[in-house]
Design a protein around this motif. Structure first.
Motif, PDB file in Angstrom:
ATOM      1  N   MET A  80       0.819  -1.208   0.000  1.00 11.93           N
ATOM      2  CA  MET A  80       0.000   0.000   0.000  1.00 11.93           C
ATOM      3  C   MET A  80       0.857   1.264   0.000  1.00 11.93           C
ATOM      4  O   MET A  80       0.553   2.237  -0.691  1.00 11.93           O
ATOM      5  CB  MET A  80      -0.924   0.003   1.221  1.00 11.93           C
ATOM      6  N   SER A  81       1.930   1.241   0.783  1.00 16.03           N
ATOM      7  CA  SER A  81       2.765   2.439   0.916  1.00 16.03           C
ATOM      8  C   SER A  81       3.503   2.780  -0.368  1.00 16.03           C
ATOM      9  O   SER A  81       3.925   3.927  -0.563  1.00 16.03           O
ATOM     10  CB  SER A  81       3.777   2.245   2.051  1.00 16.03           C
ATOM     11  N   ARG A  82       3.666   1.802  -1.260  1.00 12.84           N
ATOM     12  CA  ARG A  82       4.384   2.047  -2.515  1.00 12.84           C
ATOM     13  C   ARG A  82       3.433   2.438  -3.645  1.00 12.84           C
ATOM     14  O   ARG A  82       3.906   2.718  -4.762  1.00 12.84           O
ATOM     15  CB  ARG A  82       5.165   0.805  -2.930  1.00 12.84           C
ATOM     16  N   LYS A  83       2.124   2.434  -3.405  1.00 13.68           N
ATOM     17  CA  LYS A  83       1.162   2.759  -4.446  1.00 13.68           C
ATOM     18  C   LYS A  83       0.853   4.254  -4.452  1.00 13.68           C
ATOM     19  O   LYS A  83       1.252   5.005  -3.560  1.00 13.68           O
ATOM     20  CB  LYS A  83      -0.136   1.960  -4.230  1.00 13.68           C
ATOM     21  N   SER A  84       0.118   4.675  -5.464  1.00 11.38           N
ATOM     22  CA  SER A  84      -0.296   6.072  -5.559  1.00 11.38           C
ATOM     23  C   SER A  84      -1.355   6.376  -4.501  1.00 11.38           C
ATOM     24  O   SER A  84      -1.958   5.464  -3.917  1.00 11.38           O
ATOM     25  CB  SER A  84      -0.855   6.361  -6.951  1.00 11.38           C
ATOM     26  N   GLU A  85      -1.614   7.652  -4.267  1.00 13.31           N
ATOM     27  CA  GLU A  85      -2.581   8.044  -3.237  1.00 13.31           C
ATOM     28  C   GLU A  85      -3.979   7.536  -3.557  1.00 13.31           C
ATOM     29  O   GLU A  85      -4.726   7.158  -2.645  1.00 13.31           O
ATOM     30  CB  GLU A  85      -2.586   9.559  -3.087  1.00 13.31           C
ATOM     31  N   ALA A  86      -4.352   7.503  -4.820  1.00 11.73           N
ATOM     32  CA  ALA A  86      -5.681   7.022  -5.194  1.00 11.73           C
ATOM     33  C   ALA A  86      -5.833   5.540  -4.867  1.00 11.73           C
ATOM     34  O   ALA A  86      -6.859   5.110  -4.317  1.00 11.73           O
ATOM     35  CB  ALA A  86      -5.926   7.263  -6.688  1.00 11.73           C
ATOM     36  N   VAL A  87      -4.818   4.761  -5.169  1.00 12.20           N
ATOM     37  CA  VAL A  87      -4.853   3.322  -4.867  1.00 12.20           C
ATOM     38  C   VAL A  87      -4.819   3.104  -3.358  1.00 12.20           C
ATOM     39  O   VAL A  87      -5.502   2.204  -2.840  1.00 12.20           O
ATOM     40  CB  VAL A  87      -3.680   2.598  -5.556  1.00 12.20           C
ATOM     41  N   GLN A  88      -4.052   3.907  -2.646  1.00 15.59           N
ATOM     42  CA  GLN A  88      -4.007   3.802  -1.185  1.00 15.59           C
ATOM     43  C   GLN A  88      -5.378   4.037  -0.573  1.00 15.59           C
ATOM     44  O   GLN A  88      -5.764   3.338   0.369  1.00 15.59           O
ATOM     45  CB  GLN A  88      -3.000   4.804  -0.620  1.00 15.59           C
ATOM     46  N   ARG A  89      -6.113   5.008  -1.102  1.00 14.99           N
ATOM     47  CA  ARG A  89      -7.462   5.276  -0.577  1.00 14.99           C
ATOM     48  C   ARG A  89      -8.397   4.102  -0.812  1.00 14.99           C
ATOM     49  O   ARG A  89      -9.228   3.773   0.038  1.00 14.99           O
ATOM     50  CB  ARG A  89      -8.012   6.551  -1.206  1.00 14.99           C
ATOM     51  N   VAL A  90      -8.245   3.449  -1.961  1.00 13.20           N
ATOM     52  CA  VAL A  90      -9.078   2.272  -2.251  1.00 13.20           C
ATOM     53  C   VAL A  90      -8.739   1.142  -1.277  1.00 13.20           C
ATOM     54  O   VAL A  90      -9.633   0.492  -0.719  1.00 13.20           O
ATOM     55  CB  VAL A  90      -8.879   1.819  -3.711  1.00 13.20           C
ATOM     56  N   PHE A  91      -7.452   0.892  -1.091  1.00 12.56           N
ATOM     57  CA  PHE A  91      -7.022  -0.126  -0.133  1.00 12.56           C
ATOM     58  C   PHE A  91      -7.560   0.181   1.266  1.00 12.56           C
ATOM     59  O   PHE A  91      -8.085  -0.698   1.953  1.00 12.56           O
ATOM     60  CB  PHE A  91      -5.493  -0.200  -0.098  1.00 12.56           C
ATOM     61  N   MET A  92      -7.402   1.435   1.686  1.00 18.04           N
ATOM     62  CA  MET A  92      -7.825   1.815   3.023  1.00 18.04           C
ATOM     63  C   MET A  92      -9.339   1.671   3.191  1.00 18.04           C
ATOM     64  O   MET A  92      -9.820   1.225   4.238  1.00 18.04           O
ATOM     65  CB  MET A  92      -7.399   3.254   3.297  1.00 18.04           C
ATOM     66  N   LEU A  97     -13.811  -0.819   5.704  1.00 15.36           N
ATOM     67  CA  LEU A  97     -15.246  -1.012   5.472  1.00 15.36           C
ATOM     68  C   LEU A  97     -15.902  -1.941   6.480  1.00 15.36           C
ATOM     69  O   LEU A  97     -16.977  -1.631   7.011  1.00 15.36           O
ATOM     70  CB  LEU A  97     -15.479  -1.509   4.038  1.00 15.36           C
ATOM     71  N   PRO A  98     -15.300  -3.117   6.800  1.00 14.04           N
ATOM     72  CA  PRO A  98     -15.937  -3.975   7.811  1.00 14.04           C
ATOM     73  C   PRO A  98     -16.036  -3.319   9.186  1.00 14.04           C
ATOM     74  O   PRO A  98     -16.937  -3.658   9.972  1.00 14.04           O
ATOM     75  CB  PRO A  98     -15.019  -5.207   7.854  1.00 14.04           C
ATOM     76  N   MET A  99     -15.122  -2.384   9.494  1.00 11.32           N
ATOM     77  CA  MET A  99     -15.144  -1.734  10.794  1.00 11.32           C
ATOM     78  C   MET A  99     -16.342  -0.816  10.959  1.00 11.32           C
ATOM     79  O   MET A  99     -16.684  -0.432  12.082  1.00 11.32           O
ATOM     80  CB  MET A  99     -13.846  -0.923  10.991  1.00 11.32           C
ATOM     81  N   TRP A 100     -16.976  -0.460   9.861  1.00 11.83           N
ATOM     82  CA  TRP A 100     -18.154   0.392   9.947  1.00 11.83           C
ATOM     83  C   TRP A 100     -19.385  -0.381  10.385  1.00 11.83           C
ATOM     84  O   TRP A 100     -20.398   0.212  10.736  1.00 11.83           O
ATOM     85  CB  TRP A 100     -18.419   1.052   8.591  1.00 11.83           C
ATOM     86  N   MET A 101     -19.307  -1.702  10.332  1.00  8.37           N
ATOM     87  CA  MET A 101     -20.410  -2.540  10.789  1.00  8.37           C
ATOM     88  C   MET A 101     -20.264  -2.836  12.280  1.00  8.37           C
ATOM     89  O   MET A 101     -19.156  -2.790  12.830  1.00  8.37           O
ATOM     90  CB  MET A 101     -20.463  -3.844   9.992  1.00  8.37           C
ATOM     91  N   ASN A 102     -21.355  -3.170  12.908  1.00 11.07           N
ATOM     92  CA  ASN A 102     -21.339  -3.480  14.330  1.00 11.07           C
ATOM     93  C   ASN A 102     -20.465  -4.703  14.604  1.00 11.07           C
ATOM     94  O   ASN A 102     -20.460  -5.666  13.835  1.00 11.07           O
ATOM     95  CB  ASN A 102     -22.765  -3.731  14.812  1.00 11.07           C
ATOM     96  N   PHE A 103     -19.733  -4.653  15.721  1.00 14.41           N
ATOM     97  CA  PHE A 103     -18.818  -5.735  16.085  1.00 14.41           C
ATOM     98  C   PHE A 103     -19.564  -7.056  16.226  1.00 14.41           C
ATOM     99  O   PHE A 103     -19.103  -8.101  15.755  1.00 14.41           O
ATOM    100  CB  PHE A 103     -18.118  -5.374  17.398  1.00 14.41           C
ATOM    101  N   LEU A 104     -20.712  -7.035  16.893  1.00 16.22           N
ATOM    102  CA  LEU A 104     -21.503  -8.257  17.069  1.00 16.22           C
ATOM    103  C   LEU A 104     -21.988  -8.794  15.733  1.00 16.22           C
ATOM    104  O   LEU A 104     -22.015 -10.009  15.511  1.00 16.22           O
ATOM    105  CB  LEU A 104     -22.685  -7.988  17.989  1.00 16.22           C
ATOM    106  N   LEU A 105     -22.368  -7.887  14.842  1.00 16.79           N
ATOM    107  CA  LEU A 105     -22.854  -8.314  13.534  1.00 16.79           C
ATOM    108  C   LEU A 105     -21.774  -9.042  12.757  1.00 16.79           C
ATOM    109  O   LEU A 105     -22.027 -10.081  12.131  1.00 16.79           O
ATOM    110  CB  LEU A 105     -23.350  -7.089  12.748  1.00 16.79           C
ATOM    111  N   ASN A 148     -11.336  -9.303  13.110  1.00 14.44           N
ATOM    112  CA  ASN A 148     -11.808  -8.078  13.752  1.00 14.44           C
ATOM    113  C   ASN A 148     -10.687  -7.091  14.061  1.00 14.44           C
ATOM    114  O   ASN A 148     -10.927  -5.877  14.074  1.00 14.44           O
ATOM    115  CB  ASN A 148     -12.549  -8.425  15.050  1.00 14.44           C
ATOM    116  N   TYR A 149      -9.475  -7.595  14.310  1.00 16.56           N
ATOM    117  CA  TYR A 149      -8.405  -6.709  14.765  1.00 16.56           C
ATOM    118  C   TYR A 149      -7.287  -6.516  13.750  1.00 16.56           C
ATOM    119  O   TYR A 149      -6.312  -5.819  14.050  1.00 16.56           O
ATOM    120  CB  TYR A 149      -7.826  -7.243  16.078  1.00 16.56           C
ATOM    121  N   LEU A 150      -7.408  -7.091  12.568  1.00 20.94           N
ATOM    122  CA  LEU A 150      -6.393  -6.904  11.535  1.00 20.94           C
ATOM    123  C   LEU A 150      -6.185  -5.430  11.176  1.00 20.94           C
ATOM    124  O   LEU A 150      -5.035  -4.998  11.002  1.00 20.94           O
ATOM    125  CB  LEU A 150      -6.746  -7.714  10.292  1.00 20.94           C
TER     126      LEU A 150
END
Length: 273
Positions: A80-92, A97-105, A148-150
């Motif tokens: 990720m650190s070697r890619k362009s800023e646009a690709v970094q944003r996609v990776f990030m 994205l999973p962190m936006w969901m509830n932990f229990l879910l 969950n913690y990656l």
């Protein structure tokens, strides 16, 4: 300027006082007091030592999950650190994205995948293959921890690797280092602060988890977080023993962080030399 800085720090001081210092002092108080008399005692700490096998198992599973997270996150963060800023944003975005969901879910979703009549076993049945026991195992708990913690491992590694000057890597390559030598002799020493931060941010929630172990491990994977939760639910001296067990876990975590910081300091000194 100094007066305004002190005033702006007041909300943070109040926050730390209410949500960190006062709860910590209460844990210490209940850990070293008797339920009946309120007198000072070490019996709560002594009783918590009976659960040493549970603590050891929790540490082992947390270490395994942390190592797996590091093995996955390190090359991912470097790429990720070697890619362009646009690709970094996609990776990030993909990582967060999973962190936006509830932990229990998220944990319940893995139950649906791993249970005896879950997605994986249904696929095995469809192809006339024998089903496997996935749920209620230590492996399922480790899988839940890693999933969950990656991100807690990826983010500090990515943050520190983006600060590594590309010219440093190019200079190492010009001096004859191959890709593995560059990572071993240049990237790894410079990224060690991110490794230390990532290990701390991953290990601490892993060793104290109780939702993941309860839903994915069942009664066969009883960890220290489950034990502390049950103790605080008990009437009588349970609150005192739970505080003592929490204090022991806190000491273990602080010792682990101290050892890791020592390695961090040694690594920085070696890189300077």
């Amino acid at each position: 300027m100094r007066k305004s800085s002190k005033i702006s720090a007041v909300p943070y001081v109040i926050w730390i006082l209410i949500f960190t210092i006062i709860p910590f002092l209460l844990v210490i108080y209940y850990a070293f007091t008797d339920y009946n008399t309120g007198a000072f005692t070490l019996n709560n700490i002594i009783n918590s030592s009976n659960y040493l096998p549970v603590l050891i198992k929790s540490i082992i599973l947390a270490v395994i999950a942390t190592v797996i997270c590091l093995v996955i996150a390190y090359p991912l963060a470097f790429i990720m650190s070697r890619k362009s800023e646009a690709v970094q944003r996609v990776f990030m975005m993909t990582i967060m994205l999973p962190m936006w969901m509830n932990f229990l879910l998220r944990t319940y979703a893995w139950m649906t995948i791993l249970e005896d009549n879950g997605i994986i076993n249904n696929i095995l049945t469809f192809f006339h293959l024998p089903t496997v026991q996935l749920i209620n195992t230590s492996g399922a708990v480790v899988l839940g921890m890693v999933y969950n913690y990656l991100p807690f491992m990826v983010l500090p590694l990515f943050s520190i690797m983006t600060k590594i000057d590309k010219s440093v890597i190019e200079a190492a390559q010009d001096l004859g280092c191959n890709q593995m030598a560059v990572i071993r002799k240049v990237v790894f020493p410079l990224s060690f602060p991110g490794i230390a931060t990532g290990i701390t941010m991953t290990f601490v929630p892993c060793v104290s988890t109780f939702i993941i172990s309860r839903l994915l491990g069942g009664s066969d994977c009883y960890l220290i977080g489950d034990l502390i939760e049950e103790q605080f639910k008990l009437k009588g001296s349970g609150f005192h023993v739970g505080s003592a067990t929490s204090l022991v876990l806190m000491i273990v975590v602080l010792i682990s962080m101290g050892i890791l910081n020592q390695f961090d300091s040694d690594e920085m000194e070696d890189s300077i030399k």
